[in-house]
Design an enzyme around this catalytic site. Structure first.
Site, PDB file in Angstrom:
ATOM      1  N   ASP A  22     -12.989  -0.501   0.835  1.00 53.93           N
ATOM      2  CA  ASP A  22     -12.521  -0.548   2.220  1.00 53.93           C
ATOM      3  C   ASP A  22     -13.737  -1.042   3.342  1.00 53.93           C
ATOM      4  O   ASP A  22     -14.191  -0.401   4.105  1.00 53.93           O
ATOM      5  CB  ASP A  22     -12.021   0.977   2.666  1.00 53.93           C
ATOM      6  CG  ASP A  22     -11.168   1.328   1.849  1.00 53.93           C
ATOM      7  OD1 ASP A  22     -10.256   0.437   1.256  1.00 53.93           O
ATOM      8  OD2 ASP A  22     -10.692   2.480   1.849  1.00 53.93           O
ATOM      9  N   ARG A  56     -10.300   0.469  -8.363  1.00 49.07           N
ATOM     10  CA  ARG A  56     -11.268   0.752  -7.167  1.00 49.07           C
ATOM     11  C   ARG A  56     -12.712   1.323  -7.853  1.00 49.07           C
ATOM     12  O   ARG A  56     -13.690   0.765  -7.907  1.00 49.07           O
ATOM     13  CB  ARG A  56     -11.141   1.759  -6.188  1.00 49.07           C
ATOM     14  CG  ARG A  56     -11.798   1.788  -4.934  1.00 49.07           C
ATOM     15  CD  ARG A  56     -11.597   2.409  -3.641  1.00 49.07           C
ATOM     16  NE  ARG A  56     -11.577   3.972  -3.747  1.00 49.07           N
ATOM     17  CZ  ARG A  56     -10.843   4.709  -2.792  1.00 49.07           C
ATOM     18  NH1 ARG A  56     -10.530   4.096  -1.691  1.00 49.07           N
ATOM     19  NH2 ARG A  56     -10.748   5.966  -3.282  1.00 49.07           N
ATOM     20  N   GLU A  61     -11.605   7.773  -8.094  1.00 54.12           N
ATOM     21  CA  GLU A  61     -13.146   8.310  -8.527  1.00 54.12           C
ATOM     22  C   GLU A  61     -13.170   9.510  -9.163  1.00 54.12           C
ATOM     23  O   GLU A  61     -14.248   9.639 -10.025  1.00 54.12           O
ATOM     24  CB  GLU A  61     -14.034   8.348  -7.049  1.00 54.12           C
ATOM     25  CG  GLU A  61     -14.154   6.954  -6.520  1.00 54.12           C
ATOM     26  CD  GLU A  61     -12.897   6.294  -5.844  1.00 54.12           C
ATOM     27  OE1 GLU A  61     -12.841   5.203  -5.927  1.00 54.12           O
ATOM     28  OE2 GLU A  61     -12.040   7.227  -5.353  1.00 54.12           O
ATOM     29  N   HIS A 121      -6.280  -8.238   3.094  1.00 50.70           N
ATOM     30  CA  HIS A 121      -5.546  -6.715   2.951  1.00 50.70           C
ATOM     31  C   HIS A 121      -6.404  -6.191   4.070  1.00 50.70           C
ATOM     32  O   HIS A 121      -7.642  -6.132   4.544  1.00 50.70           O
ATOM     33  CB  HIS A 121      -6.018  -5.951   1.697  1.00 50.70           C
ATOM     34  CG  HIS A 121      -5.804  -4.576   1.593  1.00 50.70           C
ATOM     35  ND1 HIS A 121      -4.482  -4.309   2.020  1.00 50.70           N
ATOM     36  CD2 HIS A 121      -6.482  -3.572   1.424  1.00 50.70           C
ATOM     37  CE1 HIS A 121      -4.326  -2.793   2.065  1.00 50.70           C
ATOM     38  NE2 HIS A 121      -5.681  -2.381   1.989  1.00 50.70           N
ATOM     39  N   ASP A 179      -5.870   3.076  -7.128  1.00 52.61           N
ATOM     40  CA  ASP A 179      -6.797   3.442  -6.034  1.00 52.61           C
ATOM     41  C   ASP A 179      -7.203   4.905  -6.170  1.00 52.61           C
ATOM     42  O   ASP A 179      -6.465   5.717  -6.833  1.00 52.61           O
ATOM     43  CB  ASP A 179      -6.114   3.231  -4.605  1.00 52.61           C
ATOM     44  CG  ASP A 179      -6.984   3.053  -3.467  1.00 52.61           C
ATOM     45  OD1 ASP A 179      -8.261   3.097  -3.827  1.00 52.61           O
ATOM     46  OD2 ASP A 179      -6.467   3.209  -2.331  1.00 52.61           O
ATOM     47  N   ASP A 201       0.860  -1.178   0.043  1.00 50.86           N
ATOM     48  CA  ASP A 201      -0.033   0.072   0.011  1.00 50.86           C
ATOM     49  C   ASP A 201       0.801   1.244   0.001  1.00 50.86           C
ATOM     50  O   ASP A 201       2.164   1.059  -0.205  1.00 50.86           O
ATOM     51  CB  ASP A 201      -1.141  -0.086   1.226  1.00 50.86           C
ATOM     52  CG  ASP A 201      -2.160   0.577   0.856  1.00 50.86           C
ATOM     53  OD1 ASP A 201      -2.229   1.868   0.300  1.00 50.86           O
ATOM     54  OD2 ASP A 201      -3.080   0.012   1.514  1.00 50.86           O
TER      55      ASP A 201
END
Length: 902
Positions: A584, A568, A489, A642, A486, A372
């Site tokens: 998440d 994502r 959006e 994760h 990630d 990450d």
């Protein structure tokens, strides 16, 4: 396909989502009616035609009384919301100013929701509300083209009075409709010819087509509606006044809000087991309202009305037809289907490396290690912390030496505050002008993990090349194998930008869908931000798709193998470029359960490479939960453990010997089933099939399967029944009518279509084989590279008549387009009349190194006196539970063979 289109220079082009082949004329599968009459309002099964009024004003007392009487006749389930704006207490005066009906709902549960959101609307359209008339219609080579017009403007600004409608019968199973601007009420009705089922009826409510408000409604043939991602919900959607908002948003999964992706597609089941699909090709913010009539309303604030109807008639065919339009999912590289391990907060490369070594020491399978954002230098893309992660290149080298792979995270936000000349990605990005601009043409600055950041505009081909150059430069330092994209959006810790956003109708449209935060710019970019292809208002929910496309393209060039990308944020066509994880989640039993619905929904949406964070991301899981989650996660198409920063480790080595052993068994089971899973992904890639499959797909006439989301199938054959509750050693599973076999033992159960209790100790997940199936399995090992070379075990689950079929797709596991270039082997296994036949239909890959060593037959009713392998006598065993096993076969997979018994 039907589309209502306004000719607008800002229309977004979806060139990647449209097939290049010439459309074929449709067969007599549906009838399409263009209604010249006024709106037909459906009350249960009756249709009542009401003459439209010519004006919205000047209603006298008699007319008003008549109006009230008409309004009261409309059943609550058929009331379509005339005042959908949020934050408004709708009064009688406000409602009637729109010339709509105002009746407070009779249900006490709706009393607190007068605006109708998630409750019966108090303000709703009368049957004579002004809408469009079809004023002309002409035949075309593929369908029809007509002109729509209305004389009275509605209450939304910039209402458009004249539209063009185009109907195209594109294939035998696909209808497309487009409505657009051209120079009373129009309606479209689509019926299935064979059953008379109404698949689409837009006459139930008025059509709206304003500059920033497009709305149409349709009746539904049943209450069984699926898809409409991305939302956290049950697999079967609730149609009791349920509003689903679509606008990509960074937020941990929760009910009743818009999540990471936008997928305006639904699948509907019809009475009798038929199914159809509907896809609105539109990327703008929207609400989809489900109500118990049953009916559905699309309400979007931009683009055009461009939609497809997929005729099925079975649910699997609907998905095939949908995927044919948006694009077939990519064939994953083989190691993508192994076990992935990650966490936010390893803090050093040595600690991550230590976990990998512990996994090896305990003999627990692992194919991929991830990092990450803590691997980065100050959270900046294309860097790594040279102190805490100094050994990262060495760790990656060690992974490769053990046939393992490395994946790291990248966020789109590029740090904008480094001294000039010290951070090449930003400096070069400015030079090439790859960043999104604000309304005044300046680089828009937001804030994410590295601080103030600029956002690459992936709608620009120049940005794709810049992205590739950055990845290539970093790959020379750390030879990563795949990418985790990630925060795309795109996410922003601010609302809009450091300079705010303009105050105009794009930032504050006349109607704002129910986005979290109440503003389009909430925790993302300004709607007025400028991108190469259009403004962000139109492009927002496409951001993840475009970044995935850029990432997949770059990886192909860098590693010269199939690209592995997990994203994502997603949009239709995403499966062509990436997989998806469900975000998440929390370490709660409820999240374990809801992950199944998420996995099944994304398989419907053409993104089969999907899974949830095993054991949960945030919070710390209890040991029992992590064991049960690892068992379920072993059957996610994409399997990754994760967890979050500051949480205790939750990899399998962190738990007690009992738990660790149970997790190891679950992962070895997955690895043994790799040939099954790999073949399923082949069929997804070539035919648009689902991988993880809802039971109703295989049993569409069994209504009891329609709401099942605690079980699922791999393909058509393997039924998975996980434990989803704490403190139990059994689980209830539904078995559709037929013969089912315990995967592990071969014991059979004959079901009438019933729920049965199953023993489920902590170290077991229940698996059952459906009669009539043959599956190939392999001896598992620590990585798929080793496992995939092991001998095969063929398991046949015989039907009552002794028949079964199955198949195997095999290639080198990593080369691009092996099917398209004929570099593969494909084998059909079939059993009939006491003879198994293996037929190699295609063999352009050397597969002689793989042998078939074992064959098991479940459901052999009598003990054989003799077994022959390629006409030669062979030894065998036969158990009382009717399982015949033939071992030590030594058969070459690439050659035809037979096994027979008598």
């Amino acid at each position: 396909m039907v589309s209502y289109k306004r000719l607008n220079p800002e229309d977004v082009q979806f060139s990647s989502a449209v097939l290049s082949e010439e459309p074929r004329p449709v067969q007599e599968e549906v009838s399409v009616s263009l209604c010249l009459e006024p709106s037909a309002v459906i009350f249960k099964t009756a249709v009542r035609i009401v003459t439209p009024q010519t004006s919205q004003t000047g209603v006298n007392n008699t007319a008003a009384a008549s109006r009230r009487e008409v309004c009261t006749l409309i059943p609550e389930a058929w009331r379509f919301d005339c005042y959908p704006e949020r934050g408004v207490v709708v009064t009688k005066e406000l409602c009637e100013a729109r010339n709509c009906c105002f009746i407070p709902a009779s249900s006490p549960s709706s009393a607190a929701r007068p605006s109708g959101r998630n409750g019966i609307p108090w303000c709703f359209y009368p049957p004579d509300f002004p809408s469009y008339s079809l004023v002309s219609i002409n035949d075309t080579s593929l369908g029809q083209r007509g002109t729509l017009a209305k004389e009275v403007k509605t209450y939304y600004p910039a209402d458009i009075l004249t539209l063009e409608v185009e109907i195209r019968h594109e294939t035998d199973s696909r209808l497309r409709v487009r409505v657009k601007l051209s120079k009373e009420p129009f309606g479209l009705i689509v019926k299935r010819s064979s059953t008379g089922a109404v698949l689409l009826n837009s006459t139930v409510a008025p059509l709206f087509y304003a500059d920033q408000f497009l709305q149409f409604s349709t009746s539904l043939p049943s209450q069984f509606i699926y898809g409409l991602g991305e939302h956290r919900s049950t697999f079967l959607h609730d149609v009791h006044w349920n509003t689903l908002t679509m606008w990509a948003r960074d937020v941990p999964p929760m009910e009743q809000t818009n999540l990471y992706g936008a997928h305006p597609f639904y699948l509907a089941m019809e009475e009798g087991g038929n199914a159809h699909g509907f896809f609105l090709l539109n990327s703008n913010a929207m609400d989809v309202v489900l109500q118990p009539a049953p009916a559905l309303t699309w309400r979007t604030i931009g683009g055009i009305l461009d939609f497809y109807v997929f005729l099925g008639p079975d649910p699997g065919s609907v998905i095939e037809q949908y995927v044919e339009v948006v694009g077939y999912p990519a064939m994953p590289i083989y190691w993508a289907l192994g076990y992935h391990l990650c966490r936010w907060g390893y803090n050093t490369s040595d600690s991550a490396w230590e976990v990998v070594k512990n996994m090896r020491n305990y003999g627990i399978p692992q194919d991929v290690q991830w990092n990450d954002i803590d691997y980065m230098d100050q959270f900046m893309d294309f860097t790594y912390d040279s102190s805490k992660f100094a050994t990262l290149p060495d760790m990656v080298k060690d992974l490769h030496a053990h046939d393992q792979r490395y994946v790291m995270i990248l966020d789109p936000g590029i740090s904008s505050t480094q001294p000039e000349g010290t951070y090449w990605p930003f400096d070069e990005g400015l030079r090439r002008q790859v960043f999104i601009k604000d309304a005044e043409g300046r680089t828009l600055i937001g804030k994410v993990w590295p601080g103030l950041t600029a956002y690459p505009d992936f709608s620009d081909a120049v940005t794709h090349e810049w992205w590739y150059d950055n990845l290539k430069r970093f790959h020379e330092k750390v030879p990563f194998d795949g990418l985790w994209i990630d925060m795309n959006e795109p996410s922003n810790f601010l609302d809009g930008s450091t300079n705010g956003c303009p105050s105009d109708s794009l930032e504050n449209p006349p109607y704002t869908p129910g986005v979290l935060g109440g503003l389009l710019r909430a925790k993302t970019l300004c709607a007025t931000a400028q991108q190469k292809q259009s403004i962000h208002y139109n492009m927002h929910s496409l951001y993840g798709l475009m970044e995935a496309k850029a990432s997949a393209s770059a990886l192909k060039r860098i590693v010269a193998k199939r690209p592995f990308v997990i994203s994502r944020s997603t949009f239709p066509s995403q499966g062509m470029y990436s997989g998806h994880w469900l975000g998440d989640n929390r370490s709660q039993w409820k999240d374990l359960y809801t992950s199944i619905a998420g996995m099944l929904t994304f398989n419907l949406l053409g993104i089969p490479l999907v899974g949830a964070d095993i054991c949960g991301f945030s919070e710390e899981p209890e040991e029992e939960l992590c064991v049960r989650w690892t068992q379920l996660g072993a059957f996610y198409p994409f399997t990754r453990n994760h967890n979050a920063i500051d949480m205790k480790p939750q990899d399998p080595t962190a738990f007690s010997p009992l738990a660790r052993t149970a997790m190891k068994q679950a992962l070895l089971l997955r690895y043994s089933l790799f040939p099954v899973l790999y073949t399923l992904f082949h069929h997804a890639h070539v035919h648009g099939h689902t991988v993880a499959r809802p039971l109703m797909f295989e049993f569409p006439k069994d209504v009891k399967t329609y709401g099942i989301d605690k079980q699922f199938l791999w393909g058509k054959s393997l039924l998975v029944t996980p434990v989803l509750d704490p403190g139990v050693d059994y689980v209830d599973g539904y078995f559709p009518e037929g013969l089912w076999y315990d995967y592990y033992t071969g014991y059979s159960v004959r079901s009438k279509g019933e729920e049965l209790p199953l023993q489920a100790p902590l170290d077991k997940i229940n698996l059952h084989l459906r009669e009539g199936s043959v599956i190939p399995t392999q001896t598992p090992n620590l990585t798929l590279w080793v496992s995939s070379g092991q001998p095969l075990h063929l398991i046949s689950a015989l039907s009552d008549d002794g028949s079964a079929t199955g198949d195997l797709f095999w290639d080198d596991g990593e080369s691009i387009d092996t099917y398209e270039t004929n570099q593969y082997t494909y084998i059909i296994f079939s059993v009939a009349q006491n003879v198994m036949t293996s037929q190699v239909l295609h063999n352009n890959v050397e597969a002689t190194y793989i042998t078939v060593e074992l064959a098991s037959f479940y459901g052999v009713k009598e003990k054989p006196s003799r077994v022959l392998v390629n006409s030669q006598d062979a030894s065998f065993t036969y158990r009382e539970n009717q399982v015949l096993t033939v071992a030590d076969l030594g058969l070459n997979l690439s050659q035809n063979f037979t096994i027979s018994w008598m």
